[in-house]
Structures are given as structure tokens and as C-alpha cells.
Design a protein around this motif. Structure first.
Motif, PDB file in Angstrom:
ATOM      1  N   GLY A  14      -9.032   5.894   5.909  1.00 12.68           N
ATOM      2  CA  GLY A  14      -7.745   5.917   5.123  1.00 12.68           C
ATOM      3  C   GLY A  14      -7.081   6.743   6.192  1.00 12.68           C
ATOM      4  O   GLY A  14      -5.766   6.636   5.858  1.00 12.68           O
ATOM      5  N   MET A  32      -6.631  -4.131  -2.716  1.00 14.36           N
ATOM      6  CA  MET A  32      -6.810  -2.654  -2.571  1.00 14.36           C
ATOM      7  C   MET A  32      -6.306  -2.298  -3.942  1.00 14.36           C
ATOM      8  O   MET A  32      -4.990  -1.726  -4.409  1.00 14.36           O
ATOM      9  CB  MET A  32      -6.429  -2.564  -1.091  1.00 14.36           C
ATOM     10  CG  MET A  32      -7.027  -1.006  -0.776  1.00 14.36           C
ATOM     11  SD  MET A  32      -6.104  -0.162   0.884  1.00 14.36           S
ATOM     12  CE  MET A  32      -4.222   0.126   0.399  1.00 14.36           C
ATOM     13  N   VAL A  78      -5.807   1.450  -6.049  1.00 14.38           N
ATOM     14  CA  VAL A  78      -5.969   2.386  -5.768  1.00 14.38           C
ATOM     15  C   VAL A  78      -6.332   3.368  -7.135  1.00 14.38           C
ATOM     16  O   VAL A  78      -6.575   3.093  -7.981  1.00 14.38           O
ATOM     17  CB  VAL A  78      -5.207   3.337  -5.278  1.00 14.38           C
ATOM     18  CG1 VAL A  78      -3.250   3.262  -7.207  1.00 14.38           C
ATOM     19  CG2 VAL A  78      -5.169   4.896  -5.488  1.00 14.38           C
ATOM     20  N   LYS A  94     -11.275   2.356   0.836  1.00 16.92           N
ATOM     21  CA  LYS A  94     -10.924   3.273   1.489  1.00 16.92           C
ATOM     22  C   LYS A  94     -10.658   4.613   1.137  1.00 16.92           C
ATOM     23  O   LYS A  94      -9.842   4.794   0.559  1.00 16.92           O
ATOM     24  CB  LYS A  94      -9.252   2.087   2.020  1.00 16.92           C
ATOM     25  CG  LYS A  94      -8.130   3.541   2.395  1.00 16.92           C
ATOM     26  CD  LYS A  94      -7.114   2.767   2.351  1.00 16.92           C
ATOM     27  CE  LYS A  94      -5.940   3.178   3.069  1.00 16.92           C
ATOM     28  NZ  LYS A  94      -4.494   3.287   3.358  1.00 16.92           N
ATOM     29  N   TYR A 104      -8.737   2.033  -3.097  1.00 20.26           N
ATOM     30  CA  TYR A 104      -8.941   2.853  -1.777  1.00 20.26           C
ATOM     31  C   TYR A 104      -8.328   4.755  -2.578  1.00 20.26           C
ATOM     32  O   TYR A 104      -7.948   4.748  -4.276  1.00 20.26           O
ATOM     33  CB  TYR A 104      -7.123   2.789  -2.248  1.00 20.26           C
ATOM     34  CG  TYR A 104      -6.126   3.586  -1.162  1.00 20.26           C
ATOM     35  CD1 TYR A 104      -6.549   4.449  -0.945  1.00 20.26           C
ATOM     36  CD2 TYR A 104      -4.966   3.624  -1.699  1.00 20.26           C
ATOM     37  CE1 TYR A 104      -5.599   5.121   0.279  1.00 20.26           C
ATOM     38  CE2 TYR A 104      -3.677   4.083  -0.964  1.00 20.26           C
ATOM     39  CZ  TYR A 104      -3.906   4.575  -0.227  1.00 20.26           C
ATOM     40  OH  TYR A 104      -2.877   5.657   0.590  1.00 20.26           O
ATOM     41  N   GLY A 141       0.660  -1.321   0.192  1.00 28.03           N
ATOM     42  CA  GLY A 141      -0.418  -0.198   0.193  1.00 28.03           C
ATOM     43  C   GLY A 141       1.003   1.478   0.223  1.00 28.03           C
ATOM     44  O   GLY A 141       2.721   1.210   0.135  1.00 28.03           O
TER      45      GLY A 141
END
Length: 305
Positions: free
Chosen positions: A193, A107, A109, A167, A139, A49
Motif C-alpha cells: 500500500g 476494499m 479499511v 493492502k 486495507y 480509497g
């Protein structure tokens, strides 16, 4: 999908260790994973991440990182692979690798730098969903990507059953949790987040936090969330106020750090005794006066002697 039952309320975006030549130190990174699990600081781990510095890694480094951590962790906690890039095809291929390695979710982005339209964001996520059975956490971090996923776009994506959570970097859009939950009619859940926004997000119906600071204060974050869920908002607020000094210290002197990662890694190194403070350039390690503030704050919390 019962996201809380599967992934829990505290997810740590795990730091990646680097050697003196800035290559990934895979053995040390494996130690980080086992350390965090042994301390019960997290319910799940996110690998590669933002806190893991995914943006500085090659495709091949990420795949090996996923493999090494999976070998270390096994089934002890769920593992979520950070597979998002600014390239839709590369994101699909990386997500396929995570699935092959036995990860529990990806996850992804919101694409960065290229400033996609909402139609482009929808296309990006829809193609990923069509090419994997893994649960997908969106994300959303417009502070870094310069693109925000609109609640209506997220709602449209719920046609895909593997979109299960978002998130959200709520500091820049503090009421967006409410907008996401209303637009998606409860089909997805929201994680904060941003450590600083955990109570704000949960008070709007969010379920937990994806927390860099929990490398050090995962136990305290767990207590705070449990206090809130038990209905004792006053006690939870008091716990948050205690932690605020540490969260603030992560941003350095006069909040000069937009990205708190170097301070989080230094705090984790001080707390754990692991050699994990090094960051890949152009990020720089924090300065001595900032280290002194971190040490003083960590002592107050009993996190270093």
C-alpha cells in the motif's frame, strides 16, 4: 481465487475531483478514470480509497461516485469500491451498494479512530463477509487508523472465502508481509500500500502495489515490477532508485506531509492537464516551492514538458 489474474499487479486508488465549492466534480472524476485506463497505468481502479478522500465523503456521495465511475468504465478494468468506515453497519450497507452497482470487489479499511481490539476487528470483517459475496481486500494502514490487524486475526478471517487480499502500508511494519503470508498459509495475497515499499513487499512474496504515484508513473511502475518478476533484481532496484526522487517529493518540504495526497494530485494535474489538484479541507494544496520541486522532478522523467 486467482487475484493476480482478476485484478492485476498495479491498482490505482483513484483521485476524486472537486469543484471550487468542494463538491464532487463527477464529470471530471469520470475523465480521470478514462485517462488512467487509456494510458494503461493500471490493471484495476480503487474508487473512494484514501487517495480518493473517502473519509471526507457522505454515504450518498460515495454511492453516487461508485455509480458514476461504473457508468464511465463499464467492463474496461475491474473496479474495487472503497467501502470501509469506522461503523460496521454502514460498511455493510455501502458494500451492498457496491455489489448492486456491479463492482468486482470491496476494499475495507481496518476501522479507524475507535481503536478496536483484535476481536473487534475480526467481528467487523466477519460481519461484512457474511453480508456480501464480493471479494474483500483488507486495507491495513495503521499509520492513519492507529490499529494494526494482527497476522493471527487475518489468518482467522480466512475462514471466509471472500477475504482474498490485504493492502498493507508496509512502511510502518516492513516485515509484516512475511508474517501475513506465513499466518494465512497462502490463502490471501499481499499488495504493497506504499509506493516506497513495493520492492520490499514483492521480495517477501507480495504480488503488486496499490499505488497513488501510478497516476503519473504507472508505466514506470509496470516496468519496475516486470523487471523484478523477470529475475533482474539489479535492474528493478535501479528503476526504483530513479523513482525515489518523485516518491520523496510527494511528501513535501522536509517530509512535512504525513499524507502525500495533495502532492500526488498536483503532480497528476501537471502531468495530465486535468483540473484535479483541489483537495477537501482540512487538507491543503501544496506550497509553491514544493510545486517547483515536483515540476523539476516530473520534467526529468519526461512527464511534463
Amino acid at each position: 481465487m486467482d487475484v493476480v489474474g482478476k485484478f492485476g499487479r498495479i491498482l490505482i486508488p483513484m483521485s476524486t475531483a472537486f469543484a471550487a465549492d468542494y463538491s464532487i466534480d463527477y464529470p471530471m472524476t469520470r475523465r480521470i478514470a478514462s485517462y488512467l485506463i487509456s494510458k494503461n497505468y493500471c490493471d484495476s481502479l480503487v474508487i473512494a480509497g484514501t487517495n480518493g478522500e473517502f473519509y471526507s465523503m457522505s454515504f450518498e456521495e460515495k454511492v453516487r461516485l461508485f455509480a458514476e465511475v461504473k457508468q464511465e468504465v463499464g467492463e474496461r478494468v475491474p473496479l474495487i469500491a472503497g467501502t470501509g468506515t469506522a461503523n460496521t453497519h454502514e460498511t455493510i450497507e455501502l458494500t451492498k451498494e457496491a455489489a448492486r452497482l456491479g463492482y468486482d470487489a470491496a476494499m475495507v479499511v481496518v476501522p479507524y479512530y475507535c481503536h478496536p481490539t483484535q476481536e473487534g476487528i475480526y467481528y467487523h470483517f466477519s460481519q461484512i463477509c457474511k453480508n456480501t459475496d464480493l471479494p474483500i481486500m483488507v486495507y491495513n494502514i495503521p499509520l492513519f487508523t492507529a490499529s494494526n490487524i494482527d497476522p493471527s486475526t487475518l489468518a482467522k478471517l480466512t475462514e471466509f472465502e471472500n477475504i482474498v487480499a490485504v493492502k498493507d502500508e508496509a512502511g510502518i511494519n516492513p516485515l509484516q508481509t512475511s508474517a501475513f503470508l506465513k499466518a494465512t498459509e497462502g490463502k490471501i495475497v499481499v499488495y504493497s500500500g506504499d509506493d516506497l515499499m513495493v520492492l520490499s513487499v514483492m521480495s517477501q512474496g507480495g504480488i503488486g502495489v496499490i499505488s497513488g504515484g501510478s497516476h503519473v508513473i504507472g508505466d514506470m511502475m509496470r516496468n519496475l515490477i516486470e523487471e523484478f518478476l523477470s529475475g533482474d533484481a539489479t535492474k528493478a532496484t535501479g528503476s526504483f532508485k530513479e523513482l525515489y526522487s518523485l516518491f520523496s517529493a510527494f511528501f513535501g518540504r522536509n517530509r512535512r506531509l504525513v499524507n502525500p495526497l495533495p502532492a500526488v494530485k498536483k503532480a497528476f494535474a501537471l502531468h495530465s492537464g486535468l483540473d484535479v489538484a483541489r483537495v477537501r479541507p482540512p487538507l491543503m494544496e501544496i506550497e509553491e516551492d514544493e510545486v517547483a520541486v515536483l515540476k523539476d522532478t516530473l520534467r526529468k522523467f519526461g512527464k511534463i514538458s
